[in-house]
Write a protein that holds these residues in place. Structure first.
Motif, PDB file in Angstrom:
ATOM      1  N   LEU A   1      12.663  -0.025   1.601  1.00 17.79           N
ATOM      2  CA  LEU A   1      11.595   0.750   2.591  1.00 17.79           C
ATOM      3  C   LEU A   1      12.379   1.896   3.136  1.00 17.79           C
ATOM      4  CD1 LEU A   1       9.295  -2.081   4.110  1.00 17.79           C
ATOM      5  CD2 LEU A   1       8.688  -0.284   2.224  1.00 17.79           C
ATOM      6  N   SER A   2      13.839   1.708   3.344  1.00 21.09           N
ATOM      7  CA  SER A   2      14.498   2.596   3.988  1.00 21.09           C
ATOM      8  C   SER A   2      14.386   4.051   3.425  1.00 21.09           C
ATOM      9  CB  SER A   2      16.108   2.256   4.287  1.00 21.09           C
ATOM     10  OG  SER A   2      16.535   1.965   3.096  1.00 21.09           O
ATOM     11  N   GLY A   3      13.861   4.953   3.996  1.00 19.67           N
ATOM     12  CA  GLY A   3      13.935   6.291   3.621  1.00 19.67           C
ATOM     13  C   GLY A   3      12.703   6.516   2.684  1.00 19.67           C
ATOM     14  N   ARG A   4      11.747   5.749   2.688  1.00 20.33           N
ATOM     15  CA  ARG A   4      10.471   5.858   2.045  1.00 20.33           C
ATOM     16  C   ARG A   4       9.370   5.861   2.983  1.00 20.33           C
ATOM     17  NH1 ARG A   4      13.267   3.252  -2.333  1.00 20.33           N
ATOM     18  NH2 ARG A   4      12.837   4.207  -4.341  1.00 20.33           N
TER      19      ARG A   4
ATOM     20  N   VAL B   1       0.875  -1.186  -0.067  1.00 20.63           N
ATOM     21  CA  VAL B   1      -0.009  -0.033   0.066  1.00 20.63           C
ATOM     22  C   VAL B   1       0.898   1.306   0.110  1.00 20.63           C
ATOM     23  CG1 VAL B   1      -1.704   1.257   1.397  1.00 20.63           C
ATOM     24  CG2 VAL B   1      -1.816  -1.002   1.075  1.00 20.63           C
ATOM     25  N   GLY B   2       0.566   2.423  -0.718  1.00 21.01           N
ATOM     26  CA  GLY B   2       1.216   3.483  -0.786  1.00 21.01           C
ATOM     27  C   GLY B   2       2.419   3.838  -1.463  1.00 21.01           C
TER      28      GLY B   2
ATOM     29  N   GLY C   1       5.382   6.307   4.090  1.00 25.36           N
ATOM     30  CA  GLY C   1       4.011   5.969   3.760  1.00 25.36           C
ATOM     31  C   GLY C   1       3.726   4.712   2.967  1.00 25.36           C
ATOM     32  N   ILE C   2       4.996   3.904   2.782  1.00 25.29           N
ATOM     33  CA  ILE C   2       4.823   2.550   2.164  1.00 25.29           C
ATOM     34  C   ILE C   2       4.449   1.425   3.315  1.00 25.29           C
ATOM     35  CG2 ILE C   2       5.835   0.890   0.460  1.00 25.29           C
ATOM     36  CD1 ILE C   2       7.148   3.116  -0.958  1.00 25.29           C
TER      37      ILE C   2
ATOM     38  N   ASP D   1       8.309   3.947  -7.190  1.00 30.23           N
ATOM     39  CA  ASP D   1       8.676   3.285  -6.105  1.00 30.23           C
ATOM     40  C   ASP D   1       8.933   1.589  -6.419  1.00 30.23           C
ATOM     41  OD1 ASP D   1       8.717   5.177  -4.163  1.00 30.23           O
ATOM     42  OD2 ASP D   1       6.495   5.000  -3.738  1.00 30.23           O
ATOM     43  N   PHE D   2       7.882   1.396  -7.446  1.00 32.59           N
ATOM     44  CA  PHE D   2       7.783  -0.094  -7.561  1.00 32.59           C
ATOM     45  C   PHE D   2       9.092  -0.330  -8.702  1.00 32.59           C
ATOM     46  CE2 PHE D   2       3.125  -0.283  -6.787  1.00 32.59           C
ATOM     47  CZ  PHE D   2       3.432  -1.214  -5.643  1.00 32.59           C
TER      48      PHE D   2
END
Length: 299
Positions: A284-287, A211-212, A289-290, A217-218
């Motif tokens: 995920l590090s530094g991102r 989610v998010g 809302g995901i 990002d992907f």
């Protein structure tokens, strides 16, 4: 004899067709047509050593008159290339591709492992191409993207659904007859039917719900996984369709289940758990809302 052969085809009598094929080549040992048709039958039933020998003989007997009938191309050469790839007879495979007009395969020796671009392959095909064909099946039919490594074999680049019985980086044998098209960079690309599986990768298949995340990002996640030789596929974008439409004969009035468009994205992942956990943690590090809601092993 030829009339009996055609009647066996129409009746679907594979046993009689096999007996007649052997008689045809005995009665007409210098006939390209007889050896080619016998080689097609061997291909259809998956007798690859026999297909290799019959198509090799057909290749030797190919005449300018035969070339006129087939538009200059020798179909026995292509079938010889397929059969040689299955049994690992790479000199014969190279000879076959050169005979078909693909001169680049003459330059080297040994196994063929060349970048031949991306192509969609229909795993577990559901429609035969030849009389008496024994279709390879390890599960449900699915069209996946592959890295082609020769004119006859490819490595699965997508993460297939578990129901297909295939995995990311399995090596598959495929036919050369186009069976529909898919889009790649705005261009139509031919779909080829799987003829068999040459190697199993053994890489586990996982499912994650995210989610998010944005498209960027992907893409970043895909790049990280690719660097580690791991697989990623957007399963939320899978579209289910009927066999006719999958083969390119789009039918008016056919309603297919649309691809999902909700906020929770379903991903297919391939690799070992420790490797995937490490990549996802880095991603995920530094991102902010995901959320990765789960990472479930499917098979």
């Amino acid at each position: 004899m030829w009339s009996d052969w055609k009647a066996a085809d129409e009746a679907g009598d594979a046993g009689l067709a096999a007996a007649l094929a052997s008689e045809l080549v005995e009665l007409t040992p210098k006939s390209y047509c007889s050896w080619f048709q016998a080689g097609l039958l061997s291909k259809a039933v998956g007798n690859w050593p026999e297909s290799l020998e019959r198509n090799r003989r057909a290749l030797e007997l190919f005449t300018p008159k035969d070339a006129e009938e087939f538009g200059g191309a020798n179909p026995a050469a292509w079938n010889l290339g397929i059969a040689s790839t299955v049994v690992g007879d790479w000199p014969s495979a190279r000879h076959a591709w050169v005979a078909y007009g693909l001169d680049k395969f003459q330059a080297e020796a040994g196994p063929i492992d060349v970048d031949c671009g991306m192509a969609p392959v229909r795993l577990n095909p559901d429609q035969p191409s030849l009389p008496h064909q024994v279709l390879f099946s390890a599960g449900n039919t699915e069209v996946v993207w592959c890295w082609r490594r020769s004119p006859a074999h490819a490595v699965i680049a997508s993460v297939p659904l578990p129901e297909s019985g295939h995995r990311f980086r399995d090596v598959v044998l495929h036919d050369g007859e186009p069976k529909g098209t898919r889009q790649l960079d705005g261009q139509d690309v031919s779909v080829f039917d799987e003829l068999g599986r040459l190697e199993e990768s053994g890489l586990p298949t996982w499912q994650a719900q995210v989610v998010g995340a944005t498209g960027n990002d992907f893409q970043a996640l895909s790049d990280l996984l690719e660097q580690r030789g791991l697989g990623l596929d957007g399963w939320s974008g899978i579209r289910l369709m009927c066999s006719d439409c999958s083969h390119g004969a789009q039918q008016n009035g056919h309603d297919h289940i649309p691809a999902a468009s909700d906020d929770v994205k379903r991903l297919g992942l391939a690799g070992h758990e420790s490797d995937l956990d490490e990549v996802i943690e880095t991603w995920l590090s530094g991102r902010h809302g995901i959320q990765v809601l789960n990472l479930d092993l499917l098979w």
